[in-house]
Design an enzyme around this catalytic site. Structure first.
Site, mmCIF file in Angstrom:
data_model
loop_
_atom_site.group_PDB
_atom_site.id
_atom_site.type_symbol
_atom_site.label_atom_id
_atom_site.label_comp_id
_atom_site.label_asym_id
_atom_site.label_seq_id
_atom_site.Cartn_x
_atom_site.Cartn_y
_atom_site.Cartn_z
ATOM 1 N N CYS A 218 0.829 -1.193 0.000
ATOM 2 C CA CYS A 218 0.000 0.000 0.000
ATOM 3 C C CYS A 218 0.870 1.253 0.000
ATOM 4 O O CYS A 218 1.732 1.413 0.881
ATOM 5 C CB CYS A 218 -0.912 -0.009 1.230
ATOM 6 S SG CYS A 218 -1.920 1.487 1.385
ATOM 7 N N CYS A 221 0.132 3.196 3.556
ATOM 8 C CA CYS A 221 0.561 2.725 4.880
ATOM 9 C C CYS A 221 1.629 1.642 4.843
ATOM 10 O O CYS A 221 2.172 1.269 5.898
ATOM 11 C CB CYS A 221 -0.645 2.220 5.673
ATOM 12 S SG CYS A 221 -1.343 0.671 5.045
ATOM 13 N N CYS A 240 -6.557 -1.948 0.350
ATOM 14 C CA CYS A 240 -5.750 -2.148 1.551
ATOM 15 C C CYS A 240 -6.676 -2.374 2.744
ATOM 16 O O CYS A 240 -7.493 -1.502 3.078
ATOM 17 C CB CYS A 240 -4.845 -0.939 1.807
ATOM 18 S SG CYS A 240 -3.842 -1.102 3.309
ATOM 19 N N CYS A 243 -5.644 0.401 5.937
ATOM 20 C CA CYS A 243 -5.940 1.840 5.972
ATOM 21 C C CYS A 243 -7.133 2.241 5.109
ATOM 22 O O CYS A 243 -7.566 3.391 5.150
ATOM 23 C CB CYS A 243 -4.708 2.646 5.560
ATOM 24 S SG CYS A 243 -4.316 2.553 3.801
ATOM 25 N N ASP A 354 22.668 -2.029 -17.066
ATOM 26 C CA ASP A 354 22.491 -3.159 -16.151
ATOM 27 C C ASP A 354 21.451 -4.107 -16.754
ATOM 28 O O ASP A 354 20.267 -3.779 -16.826
ATOM 29 C CB ASP A 354 22.024 -2.633 -14.789
ATOM 30 C CG ASP A 354 21.833 -3.739 -13.759
ATOM 31 O OD1 ASP A 354 21.977 -4.922 -14.115
ATOM 32 O OD2 ASP A 354 21.534 -3.409 -12.600
#
Length: 448
Positions: A218, A221, A240, A243, A354
């Site tokens: 989330c 939170c 979520c 929250c 990379d």
């Protein structure tokens, strides 16, 4: 604009047009960056002055994947409505490239003639650009890990975007991918008008969350998100439990919309361009008509006929992009219309130096389906090793897979062509610089 600004602008424009003509005349390139770089020396506020002249407003297209295809579709929609559009179609998406694209739509005294400017923008320069440009619309497609040596993680990018967007005019419209938790949360923090696009088709859910997932926590939170299903990477339907953060309401029903090209990712691109067009008061029927006749941008599911054989080029430059390419290619392979895939991996500056990201790609489905896998590029053996590991860990149809390693790209293309049947499609999966090389060989000169 005062007299001094007008004179300096005219000088900058004259220099830019002269450089463009010279570079193209000498065959040195597309002149998509150098004119902007030099002309900015004559007027430090050049970008701001050009953006202010766009009659109907500037549209910024940002995000990790899909910028070129979405921008081209949106441009085509607007041009079909008889608007004149400035667009950095070459993909030069840093400041100098943006300036060059805008200068290409000015007359000799620096007057910009475009109704709209559609600017594809590199994720890293969004905060810098917004200091000189007050856009009418900002379209954010997604945020995935891409070239970590340059960008860092998606949360850091989102936070920088939010900080700068919050300072813009309340008249700026923000259009975001609501299926992306990071972007959805960003939109919920803004005071501007925010609209969301996304998928509403559970039938397109993946069977499991891919390995190359970026944001399953989330953004409010930090608690793990509860996913009802994912469409690709971390894009999906989520909430979520801790929250209460949840996916915002979408402005479009994706089931009602046609799709450009192949793949779930191109459905997102269609919806994104369509929602922006609707925000600009283009009728839905007109948008649909353009979508149904749309041709791919170069290298982005672009289809070519070379020596009588069908070729599809699918740019793949990060884990999410390649996973979705493999998903689309696998669907076609299952129909028997394709038996050969050419993968070309480079590690040059445009690709990101990379290449460890290939180990986040789920190559196993491609291996399981069998056929011919031809590998080439600067990092030929890295890609071959990744596929070899997929062979070793896969338990299905390993004997049907033929892995062919060719360091020389021309030889690799010839081999892939020879293995492709007359009624089949050769899929070429390159990184960015590799895509340019492949297209040059296929379209610039006879290679076979």
């Amino acid at each position: 604009m005062n007299v001094v600004d007008r004179v300096r602008l005219g000088l900058a424009v004259g220099v830019a047009k002269a450089i463009t003509a010279m570079v193209r005349l000498l065959g040195l390139g597309a002149a998509s960056v150098l004119p902007g770089a030099i002309s900015r020396r004559f007027h430090p506020r050049l970008l701001s002055l050009l953006c202010e002249q766009v009659k109907q407003g500037v549209i910024l297209v940002v995000g990790t994947n899909g910028k070129t295809t979405t921008s081209l579709l949106l441009r085509t929609i607007l041009e079909d409505q008889n608007y004149q559009v400035a667009h950095n179609e070459t993909g030069a998406n840093l400041i100098n490239g943006l300036v060059t694209a805008l200068l290409g739509n000015t007359n000799l005294i620096g007057t910009l003639t475009a109704d709209y400017a559609i600017l594809e923008v590199d994720e890293n320069i969004v905060p810098l650009l917004l200091k000189d440009c007050q856009p009418r619309v900002i379209l954010a497609l997604n945020l995935f890990r891409d070239q970590l040596d340059r960008y860092g993680e998606v949360d850091a990018i989102s936070q920088r975007w939010q900080k700068e967007i919050a300072t813009l005019s309340p008249n700026t419209v923000i259009i975001l991918n609501g299926d992306d938790p990071t972007l959805c949360y960003l939109g919920q923090q803004l005071n501007q008008k925010v609209r969301y696009f996304g998928l509403s088709e559970p039938k397109l859910y993946l069977e499991e969350i891919p390995h190359a997932v970026d944001s399953i926590y989330c953004p409010s939170c930090g608690h793990p998100l509860n996913y009802q299903g994912v469409y690709l990477s971390h894009l999906g339907d989520y909430s979520c439990e801790k929250c209460g953060f949840k996916k915002s309401k979408l402005a479009l029903n994706s089931e009602d919309w046609p799709q450009i090209l192949i793949g779930v990712y191109n459905k997102y691109n269609t919806l994104a361009a369509g929602l922006v067009a609707q925000e600009l008061n283009v009728e839905k029927a007109a948008i649909f008509k353009t979508v149904k006749n749309f041709k791919a941008a170069f290298g982005r599911a672009e289809e070519l006929t070379i020596n009588g054989k069908h070729v599809r080029i699918l740019l793949s430059k990060n884990p999410v992009g390649m996973n979705e390419t493999i998903r689309a290619v696998s669907d076609i392979k299952k129909t028997g219309q394709s038996s050969t895939t050419l993968l070309v991996l480079n590690d040059r500056i445009p690709d990101g130096t990379d290449v460890s990201w290939i180990w986040d790609v789920d190559t196993e489905p491609l291996v399981k389906l069998g056929g011919n896998l031809v590998v080439s590029g600067d990092r030929t053996y890295d890609m071959a090793l990744r596929l070899k590991y997929s062979q070793e860990t896969s338990t299905e149809q390993n004997s049907c897979v033929k892995l062919i390693v060719k360091e020389d790209l021309k030889e690799a293309i010839e081999t892939a062509f020879n293995l492709t049947g007359e009624e089949e499609t050769l899929h070429i999966v390159p990184t960015y610089s590799a895509m340019l090389e492949v297209r040059g060989m296929l379209t610039g000169r006879q290679i076979l």
